[in-house]
Design an enzyme around this catalytic site. Structure first.
Site, PDB file in Angstrom:
ATOM      1  N   TYR A 200      25.212 -51.362  -0.175  1.00 12.29           N
ATOM      2  CA  TYR A 200      26.645 -51.674  -0.169  1.00 12.29           C
ATOM      3  C   TYR A 200      26.955 -52.848  -1.093  1.00 12.29           C
ATOM      4  O   TYR A 200      27.774 -52.745  -2.002  1.00 12.29           O
ATOM      5  CB  TYR A 200      27.154 -51.954   1.240  1.00 12.29           C
ATOM      6  CG  TYR A 200      28.644 -52.256   1.253  1.00 12.29           C
ATOM      7  CD1 TYR A 200      29.574 -51.227   1.133  1.00 12.29           C
ATOM      8  CD2 TYR A 200      29.106 -53.562   1.327  1.00 12.29           C
ATOM      9  CE1 TYR A 200      30.931 -51.493   1.103  1.00 12.29           C
ATOM     10  CE2 TYR A 200      30.462 -53.839   1.293  1.00 12.29           C
ATOM     11  CZ  TYR A 200      31.374 -52.807   1.187  1.00 12.29           C
ATOM     12  OH  TYR A 200      32.717 -53.077   1.138  1.00 12.29           O
TER      13      TYR A 200
ATOM     14  N   TYR B 114      12.702 -46.373  -3.041  1.00 13.68           N
ATOM     15  CA  TYR B 114      13.574 -45.313  -3.553  1.00 13.68           C
ATOM     16  C   TYR B 114      14.496 -45.893  -4.617  1.00 13.68           C
ATOM     17  O   TYR B 114      15.452 -46.600  -4.304  1.00 13.68           O
ATOM     18  CB  TYR B 114      14.370 -44.722  -2.392  1.00 13.68           C
ATOM     19  CG  TYR B 114      15.083 -43.415  -2.679  1.00 13.68           C
ATOM     20  CD1 TYR B 114      15.025 -42.798  -3.922  1.00 13.68           C
ATOM     21  CD2 TYR B 114      15.807 -42.789  -1.678  1.00 13.68           C
ATOM     22  CE1 TYR B 114      15.671 -41.603  -4.173  1.00 13.68           C
ATOM     23  CE2 TYR B 114      16.465 -41.587  -1.906  1.00 13.68           C
ATOM     24  CZ  TYR B 114      16.393 -41.001  -3.154  1.00 13.68           C
ATOM     25  OH  TYR B 114      17.052 -39.819  -3.390  1.00 13.68           O
TER      26      TYR B 114
ATOM     27  N   THR C  98      18.657 -37.967  -0.291  1.00 12.12           N
ATOM     28  CA  THR C  98      19.955 -37.749  -0.920  1.00 12.12           C
ATOM     29  C   THR C  98      20.377 -36.285  -0.850  1.00 12.12           C
ATOM     30  O   THR C  98      21.493 -35.964  -0.443  1.00 12.12           O
ATOM     31  CB  THR C  98      19.913 -38.202  -2.388  1.00 12.12           C
ATOM     32  OG1 THR C  98      19.551 -39.580  -2.442  1.00 12.12           O
ATOM     33  CG2 THR C  98      21.268 -38.029  -3.053  1.00 12.12           C
TER      34      THR C  98
ATOM     35  N   LYS D 181       9.802 -43.286  -5.310  1.00 15.09           N
ATOM     36  CA  LYS D 181      10.494 -42.120  -5.854  1.00 15.09           C
ATOM     37  C   LYS D 181      11.477 -42.609  -6.905  1.00 15.09           C
ATOM     38  O   LYS D 181      12.347 -43.434  -6.619  1.00 15.09           O
ATOM     39  CB  LYS D 181      11.241 -41.351  -4.771  1.00 15.09           C
ATOM     40  CG  LYS D 181      11.921 -40.111  -5.343  1.00 15.09           C
ATOM     41  CD  LYS D 181      12.683 -39.307  -4.296  1.00 15.09           C
ATOM     42  CE  LYS D 181      13.221 -38.044  -4.977  1.00 15.09           C
ATOM     43  NZ  LYS D 181      14.623 -37.813  -4.730  1.00 15.09           N
TER      44      LYS D 181
END
Length: 308
Positions: free
Chosen positions: A111, A141, A48, A171
Site C-alpha cells: 500500500y 515476490y 496474483t 518469483k
C-alpha cells in the site's frame, strides 16, 4: 525436506461461489488436475493469477488445512501469503505452516509506496521471527507492475545473509528477463540453493541455462504440458521447435486479461461456468473476447477437447 520441489508451477486460478467465497472443493480438484493431466510439477494458489489479494481472509486462512485434508503434497504447493498488514501476512503464513505447507510466496507490503529497504527488511524479518521455524521457506515476490514496491538485489542478499535458507527463492514477475538474470547472478541461483522463478514460460530455457529453478506462470494453468515438452526436449532443433510452441501459446494468453482468460478456458474444459466468476473489480471476458480466445486456441490446437 521442507523446500518446494523445483519445476513448472501454475499460479492457480480460484473458483468463487456466488457469495464471493472460495469454492474449496473445486479448487482442490482443479489443483489435483493441474498436477496430473495438467502437466504441472506444483501449484501456487492465492497468488496474483488466483486473485489472492481479493480473497477474503477467512478463506485464505482456511485453504491450507483443506489442502492438507485432501492429501495434496506439501512440497508441491507454494501458498501466496503476502498482505499489506504485517500481522495479516504472519497469520496467513502461520495457517499454511500449521497445515504442513512450509513454502510461502510473499509480496512486499504494497500500500505505502517507496518504502526503504530497511522498512521492507523489517517486514520480512517480522515474518521470520513470528513464525519461528527453521523449516519455513519464503519466496520473495517481485512484481513491481502490480505492487509498485520493487525488491532490490541488495535487499534480497541482505535477507538471505541474515536468514539463510529460510529465504528460499524469489518469483520474478517483472516480465523482464534481464531482471531475472540480475537476481540469478547476484544470488547464485540454484547453484547456491536459491530458487528463482521467472513468471513467463517464454523464458524457460533462458532461465534454466543460467540457474533458474523453473517457472511459476499464470498461463501454465492451460499450457503446462507444452512447457514440459520443451523442458525435456533435447538441445537443438527439437527444443527450438518446442519452445516456439510455448512462445506462441504464451502470446495467445497475452492478448487477453490473463485471469479471466485462464478461467474461461477452465470453464470450457470442465463444462462448469462457475469458473468464469471474478472478484471485483475484475470482470469476465466479453463475448467478443471469448470468441477471439476460442478462435486463437483453435488456431494453435489448444482448445479443450471437451469444448470442441
Amino acid at each position: 525436506m521442507t523446500k518446494a520441489k523445483r519445476g513448472i508451477y501454475a499460479a492457480a486460478v480460484t473458483p468463487f461461489n456466488e457469495d464471493g467465497s472460495v469454492n474449496k472443493d473445486l479448487l482442490i480438484g482443479y489443483c489435483k488436475h493441474l498436477m496430473s493431466d495438467g502437466g504441472c510439477d506444483g501449484v501456487a494458489p492465492t497468488g496474483t493469477t488466483g486473485e489472492g489479494t481479493s480473497v477474503a481472509m477467512r478463506d485464505r486462512l482456511a485453504l491450507p488445512e483443506a489442502f492438507a485434508n485432501a492429501g495434496i503434497a506439501t512440497d508441491a504447493v507454494i501458498f501466496g501469503t503476502g498482505a499489506p498488514a504485517a500481522e495479516d501476512c504472519v497469520a496467513l503464513t502461520q495457517s499454511a505452516v500449521a497445515a504442513g505447507y512450509m513454502n510461502a510466496l510473499v509480496l512486499p507490503p504494497y500500500y505505502y509506496k517507496n518504502p526503504s529497504d530497511d522498512g521492507l527488511f523489517a517486514y520480512y524479518a517480522n515474518l521470520v521471527e513470528k513464525i519461528g521455524s527453521d523449516d519455513l521457506r519464503i519466496y520473495l515476490y517481485h512484481f513491481p507492475q502490480m505492487s509498485a514496491v520493487p525488491l532490490s538485489t541488495d535487499l534480497v542478499l541482505r535477507l538471505r545473509k541474515e536468514f539463510g535458507g529460510i529465504i528460499a527463492g524469489l518469483k520474478d514477475s517483472s516480465g523482464d528477463f534481464e531482471q531475472s538474470r540480475a537476481f540469478i547472478e547476484a544470488t547464485g541461483g540454484v547453484s547456491e540453493d536459491f530458487d528463482i522463478y521467472p513468471s513467463s514460460e517464454a523464458f524457460l530455457w533462458d532461465g534454466l541455462s543460467i540457474g533458474s529453478a523453473g517457472i511459476i506462470s499464470g498461463s501454465t494453468n492451460v499450457f503446462a504440458n507444452g512447457v514440459q515438452a520443451a523442458k525435456s526436449a533435447p538441445e537443438g532443433s527439437e527444443r527450438n521447435a518446442a519452445m516456439e510452441v510455448v512462445k506462441t501459446a504464451r502470446a495467445v494468453a497475452g492478448r487477453y486479461p490473463l485471469m479471466a482468460a485462464m478461467k474461461q478456458i477452465e470453464a470450457w474444459r470442465s463444462g462448469n461456468d462457475l469458473w468464469t466468476r471474478m472478484t471485483s473489480p475484475l470482470v469476465p471476458l466479453t463475448a467478443e473476447q471469448k470468441s477471439g480466445l476460442r478462435a486463437d486456441l483453435e488456431a494453435i490446437g489448444a482448445m479443450p477437447a471437451s469444448a470442441v
